[in-house]
Design an enzyme around this catalytic site. Structure first.
Site, PDB file in Angstrom:
ATOM      1  N   HIS D  50       0.765  -1.054   0.419  1.00  0.00           N
ATOM      2  CA  HIS D  50       0.068  -0.114  -0.005  1.00  0.00           C
ATOM      3  C   HIS D  50       0.966   1.397   0.083  1.00  0.00           C
ATOM      4  O   HIS D  50       0.821   2.129  -0.799  1.00  0.00           O
ATOM      5  CB  HIS D  50      -0.795  -0.087   1.281  1.00  0.00           C
ATOM      6  CG  HIS D  50      -1.935   1.026   1.234  1.00  0.00           C
ATOM      7  ND1 HIS D  50      -3.232   0.963   1.134  1.00  0.00           N
ATOM      8  CD2 HIS D  50      -1.775   2.384   1.613  1.00  0.00           C
ATOM      9  CE1 HIS D  50      -3.902   2.046   1.224  1.00  0.00           C
ATOM     10  NE2 HIS D  50      -3.116   3.045   1.560  1.00  0.00           N
ATOM     11  N   GLU D  51       1.927   1.338   0.980  1.00  0.00           N
ATOM     12  CA  GLU D  51       2.555   2.640   0.988  1.00  0.00           C
ATOM     13  C   GLU D  51       3.672   2.506  -0.076  1.00  0.00           C
ATOM     14  O   GLU D  51       3.916   3.770  -0.686  1.00  0.00           O
ATOM     15  CB  GLU D  51       3.533   2.415   2.480  1.00  0.00           C
ATOM     16  CG  GLU D  51       2.706   2.373   3.678  1.00  0.00           C
ATOM     17  CD  GLU D  51       1.696   3.671   3.931  1.00  0.00           C
ATOM     18  OE1 GLU D  51       2.192   4.910   2.966  1.00  0.00           O
ATOM     19  OE2 GLU D  51       0.791   3.498   4.330  1.00  0.00           O
ATOM     20  N   HIS D  54       1.730   4.248  -3.022  1.00  0.00           N
ATOM     21  CA  HIS D  54       1.647   5.677  -2.846  1.00  0.00           C
ATOM     22  C   HIS D  54       2.944   6.248  -3.245  1.00  0.00           C
ATOM     23  O   HIS D  54       2.888   7.201  -4.147  1.00  0.00           O
ATOM     24  CB  HIS D  54       1.446   6.049  -1.362  1.00  0.00           C
ATOM     25  CG  HIS D  54       0.164   5.908  -0.741  1.00  0.00           C
ATOM     26  ND1 HIS D  54      -0.847   6.500  -1.377  1.00  0.00           N
ATOM     27  CD2 HIS D  54      -0.237   5.639   0.332  1.00  0.00           C
ATOM     28  CE1 HIS D  54      -2.148   6.331  -0.690  1.00  0.00           C
ATOM     29  NE2 HIS D  54      -1.729   5.577   0.534  1.00  0.00           N
ATOM     30  N   ASP D 126      -7.791   7.501   2.691  1.00  0.00           N
ATOM     31  CA  ASP D 126      -6.919   8.061   1.675  1.00  0.00           C
ATOM     32  C   ASP D 126      -8.200   8.498   0.546  1.00  0.00           C
ATOM     33  O   ASP D 126      -8.229   9.613   0.037  1.00  0.00           O
ATOM     34  CB  ASP D 126      -6.151   7.189   0.842  1.00  0.00           C
ATOM     35  CG  ASP D 126      -4.838   6.786   1.531  1.00  0.00           C
ATOM     36  OD1 ASP D 126      -4.372   7.232   2.312  1.00  0.00           O
ATOM     37  OD2 ASP D 126      -4.433   5.547   1.300  1.00  0.00           O
TER      38      ASP D 126
END
Lengths: 228, 228, 228, 228, 228, 228
Positions: D50-51, D54, D126
C-alpha cells in the site's frame, strides 16, 4: 481615520497626511500588506498575470469602474489586488454595470487560462464573488428574462446563535434548476467576454504583467498612460 | 400622533397642525426624508421615470387606489416613492384589485425598461412585494383557478428565537412547481399590462418624469390636473 | 358559564338567563361582536351573499348540521358568520358528513363567484379549514379510495419551544403527490356541488342576502320559515 | 518546537537537535509511533505494498511533491505512511498539481488491487481525502469545465454547539448530480492513472514493498537511489 | 396490582379478588370505562358492527390470538374494544402472524363499509396501528420480498427536548417509494381478506353486532359458543 | 477483568479463574444470561435453527472467523447467539472478509426461511448489522465498483444534545439511489449464498439445531467435531 492616525503615529508624524489616509483605506479594503511573505518566481508570474487580467478587462469594459491601482503585494488572503474607485457613488446599478463587474471579476482566471494553459486556486475568491453577484441578479433584482421580474428565496435577518442565515428556499426544484442555469449562463457569458478581451489584447496583458513583476504596484496614472 | 407632536415641538409650535400630521404619516410609511443625500443627474432621471411609471400605471388602472403623492425625495432605503390612499378602508379585497396592485408595483421597473432599455436595482423592493402578493393570492386566498380554492403551506405564528417562521411546506414538489408557475404567470401578466399602459401613454410618462425632476414632488391635485 | 356570568353582571342581573348563555357561546365560538366597525355598502353586499351562500348550501345538503343563525355582524376576524348546531353530539363522523361539511365551507366563496363574477379575500379562513378537513380525510381517516385505509405522516404531540409541530412527513414524494391530488379532488367536487346548489337556488340566495342586508341577523326559526 | 523540546528532554539532551525536530514534525503530521502494535505478516505485506503504491506513484508523477520518507511503522490510526515535502511553500496550486495529488492518494488502493486482487479497509482515509479534494476542485476552485468557473454551496464558519457546519447546499438536484458526476470522473481518472503507473512499474513496486518489509522505513535518499 | 388494590379499596374489600385484577388489566390497556357517555342509537349500531368486525375476523384467522372480550362500552378515546390474549408469550413473531394482525386491525373498518356502505372516523386508530405494523414489517423486519432482508432508516433513541424522534431517513426517494408501495400492498391485501371473511360470514357479523347492542359486552366463553 | 472479579466474588472464590473470564467476556458481548425466561417449544426450534444457520454458514465460508460457541440461551435482547473469535487481531479487512461476514449475519434468517417456510422477527438485529456493514463497504471503504473508490456522506463526531448524528448526506438523489442499489445487491448476493450453503448442507443444519435443542450450547470443540 482611526487606521490613518495609527499609521501616522507609527511614523512619528504630527499630522495625518493623505499618504496615511490612502494606505488606511487600502488596508481596510484589502487587509494589511504582507511584505515579509516569500513567493516563488513562478507564483509571482501567475499573480502578475492574474491581476493584469483583472485590470485589463476592467479598462476595456466601458461600464467598469476606473482602475485605481494594481498590485502583486499580498494583502490578507489575496496574493495581489486590483482596486477600482467608482466615479460617483451610485445607489442604483444597471444590469449592464453588473455584467461588466462579472467580466472584471473573471479577468484574473481568464488570464491564467490563456497564459499558462492551466488554472490555479488563486481565483477562488473571485469566483465566489462572481457567483454571488450573478445569483443576486437573478434572485433579488429580477434581472433574468428567463426567470422574470420576481424575487426568489426569503432573506432572513435572523441572527441564529451568532450567524445570519441568508436565504430560505421557498420555490420548487424546477425553479432551483432554472436559477442555477441562469447563474451559469451569466458567468459563462462574462468568462467568454473576459477571454475574448484578453486574447485580443494579449500583448498589453503581457506588458502589464511584466511591469507588475518589475514594479510590484501600478497606480492609476501609470496604468492609464499604458493605454495612451 | 406622537411623531406629529415631535415635529411640532421641533418647530416651536404650540399646537399640532395638519402639516405635522401629514408629514408624520409619510414618515412612518416611507421613512424620514433624506434631503442631504446627493444623487447624480442620471440617477435623478431613473428615479423620476421609475416613480412616474408607478403613478401613471396606477392612474390608468380603474381598480387601483388613487395616487396621493409622487416624489423623488429619498426616504429610508427608497430613492423615491409613490403614495396611494385607498378611498375607503376595505376589509375584503377582490382578485381584480390585487391584480391592479401587481400592475402598480411593477410600473416602476416597466418604465425603466421602456425608457432606458436597461433595468436597475431600484425595483428590488417592488419585485419582492409583488412576488409576495402574487404568492399570497395563490396560496392563501385560493385565487388561482389552476390551483383551486385551497390553501397551501402551514403558517406558523411561532417566534423561534426571535423570528417568525412564516411558512411550512406541506405539499409535494408537483404542487410547489404549480404554485411557482402560477405566481410567475400573475407577475408576467401584470408586467405586460404595465408595459402596455406605459407604451400607450409614453408622452404622459415623460411629462410626469420631467415635472418630478423639476419639482421633486407632485401632490394629488397637481397630479390629477395633468390628466384633466 | 364564566362568560355568561360576566355578561349578566354587566347588565346588573341577579341571575344568568338563557340570553346570556346564548351570547356567551357565540362569543366563544366567533369572537366578540364588533358593532363599531364601519363597512361600506359594497362590503355589506359581499358579506351578505357570502354568508347566505354558506347557509343556503348547508340547508340544501341533507347531511349538514342545521343552520342556527346567519349574521353579517363582524366577530373577531370574520366579517360575518353562519352558525350550525349538530342535532346530536356525535363521536363518529361519516365520510358523507365530512363531504357535506366541505360543501358548506365552500358555499361562501361559491356565492361570491356566482353573484359578483369575482372572488375576495373573505373566504380565506373557509378555504384553510376546508383544506385541513380534506387533508385529514385522506391522511388520518383513510377515507380516500386512491390512498387506501392507511394513515400518512406522524403526528407529534411535541411542544417545541411553545409550539406544536403537527406533522412529520414519513412518506415519499410519490405519495405526497397522490395526497395533494386527492385533497384537490375532494375540494373541487365540493366546490362544484356548492356552485350547482347556489345556481339552482339563485333566487333564494338573493332573498337571504337581501334580508341579511336589511336585518343583519337571521335566526333558525326565521331562516327555516324562508323554506316553508 | 514544543514537541521537539519534549523529545529532547526525554533524552536528557541539553539542546534540541535536528533529530528531535524531524521526529516532532512527523509526530504532529502522522501521530506518535506505535511500535508496540503487533501486526501479522499478511498485514505487513498489505501495508508495505500500500505505502509502496503511494510512494511509487508520487515518484512517477512529475507534478507530485518529492517523497520524503516511506514507512510501515503505524502512526495514529494509520498502518503506515508516506511523507512528502513540497519543494517550496506554494500559496497557489495548479489544477494539474491537484490531479497529481489525487493520483498519489489513490496509489495505495491501486497497489492493493493489482497485487492482492482484493481491496482492504486500509485506503479508507485516502479515499476520504481524495473525495474531499476532488469535491473542492469542482465546488470551490471552479476547476471543472463541466460545472464552469462558479462556486457551489455556502461555506459556514458557524460553530453550532461546538461543531463547524461546513456546507449549505444552495443549488438544485440537477447541479448536485453534475457535481457528483464530475467528482466521480476526477477520482476515476486518477485511479486509472495510478493503476497504469503501478502496472507499468510492477517490478519496482515489489522492490519497494520488499525493502519496506525488511527495513520498515525508507528515507528520501535511499528511496531516490532506487531509481538511479 | 396497584390498580387492582385501588379498585378493591373503593369497594371496601379486604382482599383483592380476580375481579379487581381483571378490571385493572383492562383499564390499563383500554383506559377507564366511560359509562356516563351518551351515544345515539346510530352510533351504537356502528360501534357494534365495528367491534363485531374485529372479533369475527380474528376468530376466522387461524394465526390470530384468541378473542378475550368484545365490548361497545367506551374506554378512553375508543368507542368500544376487542381484546385478545396471546396463548403464549412469544418473543418471536412470524410474518404470517403479523399479516393476521393486520387483517384483525382492519376488520372494524371493513365491517363499516360492508354494512353501512360508508366509512367513519372510528377506524382512525386502527388504521394508524396497521400502517405502523406494515411499515415495521418492511423497514425493521425485512419481511418484504420486494425490499429484501435489509433494514431502512436509523432508529434514534434520542430524547430531544422531551420527545423521541423515531426515524431518520437514510435512503433515496426511490426506496421511499418502494417502501410506501409495499406498505400499501400489505394493507390492501389485509383489507381485502377482512372484507372477504366478513362478506362470507355476513350473518354471523349481524348476530354478534346485535348481541353487542343488547348486552354491550361478550366474553370469551359466550363469544366462542356462538361458533359452536 | 472487573466483570470476572464480580463473578468470582459471587462464587466465593479467592482467585479469578478462566471460567470467570470466559463468562465475563460473553456477558459483555452478548449481555447477561437470562435462564429464567420461558420459551415455547416452537420458539426453541426456531432459535435453534436460526443459530445453527449462522454457525453452519460461518463454518462453510473460508473467509469467516472460526465459530467459538453456539447457544440458544437468551442473552440481552437476543434469543440465542453464535460467537466467533478472529484468529488474529486484524487492523485491515479485505472485501472478501466483509462479504463472508454478510453471509454469516444472514445465515439465521436464511435457515428460518428454508426450514419453516416463513420468517420471524428474530433476524431483525442481524439485518440491521448486515445493512450497516454493506452500507459502510459502499460509502466508507470504496468497495463497490459501481460507486468507485470514493467516500460518501460526511461523518459527524458531533454530540448534539447527547446524541451522535452519524451521517450528513452531501450527495445527489442519483447517488443516493446508486448507494441503495449497491447495498441491496451486496445483501442479496450474501443471502443467496447463505441459502445455497444451507440447502446443500440441510442434514447438517438439522443435526446442529437438534443438538442445540438438546444441549442448549455447543462449544468450539464439539462444534468442529461435528464436521470431522
Amino acid at each position: 481615520v482611526n487606521e490613518a492616525a495609527i499609521l501616522a503615529a507609527r511614523r512619528n508624524k504630527k499630522v495625518i497626511e493623505m499618504a496615511e489616509f490612502g494606505e488606511a483605506v487600502e488596508k481596510i479594503i484589502a487587509g494589511p500588506e504582507r511584505k515579509s511573505r516569500v513567493i516563488t518566481d513562478e507564483e509571482k508570474q501567475i499573480i502578475a498575470h492574474h491581476e493584469a487580467g483583472h485590470a485589463l478587462v476592467m479598462k476595456m469594459m466601458t461600464e467598469s469602474d476606473p482602475v485605481h491601482k494594481v498590485s502583486i503585494i499580498a494583502r490578507g488572503m489575496a496574493g495581489g489586488y486590483t482596486m477600482t474607485i467608482p466615479e460617483e457613488d451610485h445607489q442604483l446599478r444597471y444590469r449592464k454595470k453588473f455584467k461588466a463587474d462579472l467580466v472584471g471579476l473573471l479577468g484574473g482566471r481568464a488570464a491564467e487560462e490563456i497564459v499558462f494553459k492551466d488554472i490555479t486556486t488563486g481565483a477562488s475568491n473571485d469566483l465566489e464573488r462572481a457567483t454571488k453577484l450573478a445569483r443576486a441578479m437573478v434572485t433579488q433584482y429580477g434581472m433574468s428574462e428567463k426567470l422574470g421580474p420576481l424575487t426568489f428565496g426569503e432573506k432572513d435577518e435572523l441572527i441564529f446563535l451568532g450567524r445570519e442565515i441568508s436565504e430560505q428556499r421557498n420555490y420548487s426544484e424546477e425553479v432551483a434548476r432554472q436559477i442555477d442555469s441562469e447563474v451559469r449562463r451569466l458567468i459563462d457569458e462574462a468568462y467568454q467576454t473576459a477571454k475574448r478581451i484578453l486574447t485580443t489584447n494579449r500583448a498589453k496583458l503581457t506588458e502589464i504583467a511584466e511591469r507588475l513583476v518589475r514594479e510590484e504596484t501600478i497606480d492609476a496614472t501609470a496604468f492609464n498612460s499604458m493605454f495612451a
